[in-house]
Design an enzyme around this catalytic site. Structure first.
Site, PDB file in Angstrom:
ATOM      1  N   CYS A 141      42.101  37.973  37.641  1.00 41.23           N
ATOM      2  CA  CYS A 141      40.651  38.174  37.576  1.00 41.23           C
ATOM      3  C   CYS A 141      39.971  37.430  38.718  1.00 41.23           C
ATOM      4  O   CYS A 141      39.866  36.194  38.682  1.00 41.23           O
ATOM      5  CB  CYS A 141      40.127  37.677  36.229  1.00 41.23           C
ATOM      6  SG  CYS A 141      38.331  37.735  36.120  1.00 41.23           S
ATOM      7  N   CYS A 144      36.668  35.638  37.839  1.00 38.89           N
ATOM      8  CA  CYS A 144      36.864  34.416  37.037  1.00 38.89           C
ATOM      9  C   CYS A 144      37.380  33.263  37.920  1.00 38.89           C
ATOM     10  O   CYS A 144      36.887  32.146  37.842  1.00 38.89           O
ATOM     11  CB  CYS A 144      37.884  34.620  35.927  1.00 38.89           C
ATOM     12  SG  CYS A 144      37.752  36.175  35.052  1.00 38.89           S
ATOM     13  N   ASP A 145      38.391  33.536  38.738  1.00 36.55           N
ATOM     14  CA  ASP A 145      39.095  32.450  39.428  1.00 36.55           C
ATOM     15  C   ASP A 145      38.860  32.387  40.940  1.00 36.55           C
ATOM     16  O   ASP A 145      39.225  31.392  41.577  1.00 36.55           O
ATOM     17  CB  ASP A 145      40.611  32.586  39.178  1.00 36.55           C
ATOM     18  CG  ASP A 145      40.936  32.484  37.694  1.00 36.55           C
ATOM     19  OD1 ASP A 145      40.207  31.755  37.003  1.00 36.55           O
ATOM     20  OD2 ASP A 145      41.887  33.131  37.240  1.00 36.55           O
TER      21      ASP A 145
END
Ligand SMILES: Cc1cc2nc3c(=O)[nH]c(=O)nc-3n(C[C@H](O)[C@H](O)[C@H](O)COP(=O)(O)OP(=O)(O)OC[C@H]3O[C@@H](n4cnc5c(N)ncnc54)[C@H](O)[C@@H]3O)c2cc1C
Length: 336
Positions: A141, A144-145
């Site tokens: 993701c 997200c990261d």
């Protein structure tokens, strides 16, 4: 009103489930939608949702992000009376005309009709180092990261919409994004693929695969039982790359290259474990008729978990609407 918990239970609140919840509630059904994570599903990962019809932004504003779109869809469904519950559905049993769902908290919920909208989950590359360094530089993701790897060297694996979309997002955080794809051309939508190919921050390497992910391993005290120290993966340090042939398989010539992160978008697996008895295609996706009805009476299916030629937000939303409409018709017939 029936003695069941709801007329219609929807499992999963991605774009398919959220739209089904809205249409079900507007059809005056008592709708319960159960989502194990956050409403939005995979759409939460979409950077800018620029291909959803009408999502063009107002004035100078850009189109809604996947997060904004999911938030609005959720609010819209709630405003029509759909009720949402955060929990995972562990099992789904059908006896007569009644479905009983067992939830993660041990409780059960019942309804005469169910829409399965559990979507799909990322596929792994299954290469050495992937599981070991997951969460330590290996990610599925970008939104997200990605921010953890600003200005770092980032490898992205994959050739579909998700890989191209996420590489675009990462290219705004780092000018050293390398997108590797084991085929000789992208599977992604043409417009998206062309944008990636033009992006100066993304180096595309076709006919290449990641064979292994290597990293730094530290030591941690193993306590009295082991009497020594345990190796603990710390962070990704390099990838082993290999050239691939036309069939996507490795043909040797492996080489190592420094890497800080590896983002993997290697396709998805339909989430069908709740309905082993439902008819599926050769890839495991659930087969339905045009009304989204599965081979199990009263069980409707919508979105990425369903066998279909195209997996997108607009398709999932449309199938969610059809499933809710046809579930309402089914309930009318059931109630005479
Ligand atoms: C990175 C990325 C970028 C993308 N970009 C685009 C794009 O630009 N445009 C586009 O149109 N599409 C895009 N897609 C595809 C799009 O997001 C999907 O097609 C769409 O989200 C499918 O919707 P769905 O509701 O069928 O499933 P999902 O979005 O997968 O939602 C399923 C939901 O069900 C829940 N669930 C599963 N099992 C259970 C259970 N047992 N109990 C309770 N809840 C459960 C999950 O937690 C999840 O929230 C992208 C996808 C990704 C990953």
């Amino acid at each position: 009103m029936s003695t069941t918990d709801a007329d219609l239970i929807i499992i999963g609140a991605g774009p398919a489930g959220l739209t089904a919840a809205q249409y079900g509630a507007r059809a005056n059904l008592k709708v319960l939608a159960i989502e194990q994570l956050a409403p939005g599903g995979q759409a939460l990962l979409i950077d800018v949702l620029e291909n959803y019809p009408g999502n063009v932004g107002v004035g100078d504003a850009p189109p809604k992000t996947g997060f904004e779109f999911s938030r609005d869809l959720h609010q819209q469904a709630e405003s029509f009376g759909a009720v949402f519950l955060t929990d995972s559905v562990l099992s789904l049993n059908c006896e007569g005309n009644l479905f009983t769902l067992t939830l993660g908290n041990g409780e059960t919920r019942t309804a005469p009709a169910v829409i399965l909208a559990t979507g799909a989950q990322h596929r792994t590359l299954d290469v050495p180092g992937e599981a070991e360094f997951s969460g330590r530089g290996v990610s599925y993701c970008a939104t997200c990261d990605g921010p953890f790897f600003r200005n770092k060297k980032i490898f992205v694996a994959g050739g579909g919409d998700a890989a191209c979309d996420e590489a675009q997002y990462l290219s705004r955080l780092s000018s050293q994004v390398v997108l590797v794809h084991r085929r000789s051309r992208f599977r992604a939508q043409k417009a998206l693929a062309e944008r990636v190919l033009r992006n100066p921050n993304i180096e595309v390497r076709f006919n290449t695969r990641i064979k292994e992910i290597r990293g730094e391993v530290g030591n941690q005290s193993g306590g009295a039982l082991s009497g020594g120290s345990l190796p603990v993966p710390q962070k990704v340090a390099s990838v082993i790359l290999e050239r691939t042939g036309e069939d996507g398989k490795g043909i040797g010539g492996a080489y190592e290259e420094a890497a800080d992160a590896v983002f993997i978008f290697a396709g998805t697996v339909p989430q069908t474990s709740l309905v082993p008895e439902a008819e599926k295609d050769e890839n495991g996706y659930i087969i339905t008729d045009q009304k989204m009805a599965s081979s199990v009476p009263g069980l409707f299916v919508a979105g990425d978990v369903r066998a279909g030629p195209f997996r997108q937000v607009v398709v999932a939303a449309a199938e969610g609407a059809i499933a809710a409409h046809c579930a309402a018709e089914y309930l009318d017939r059931l109630n005479g």
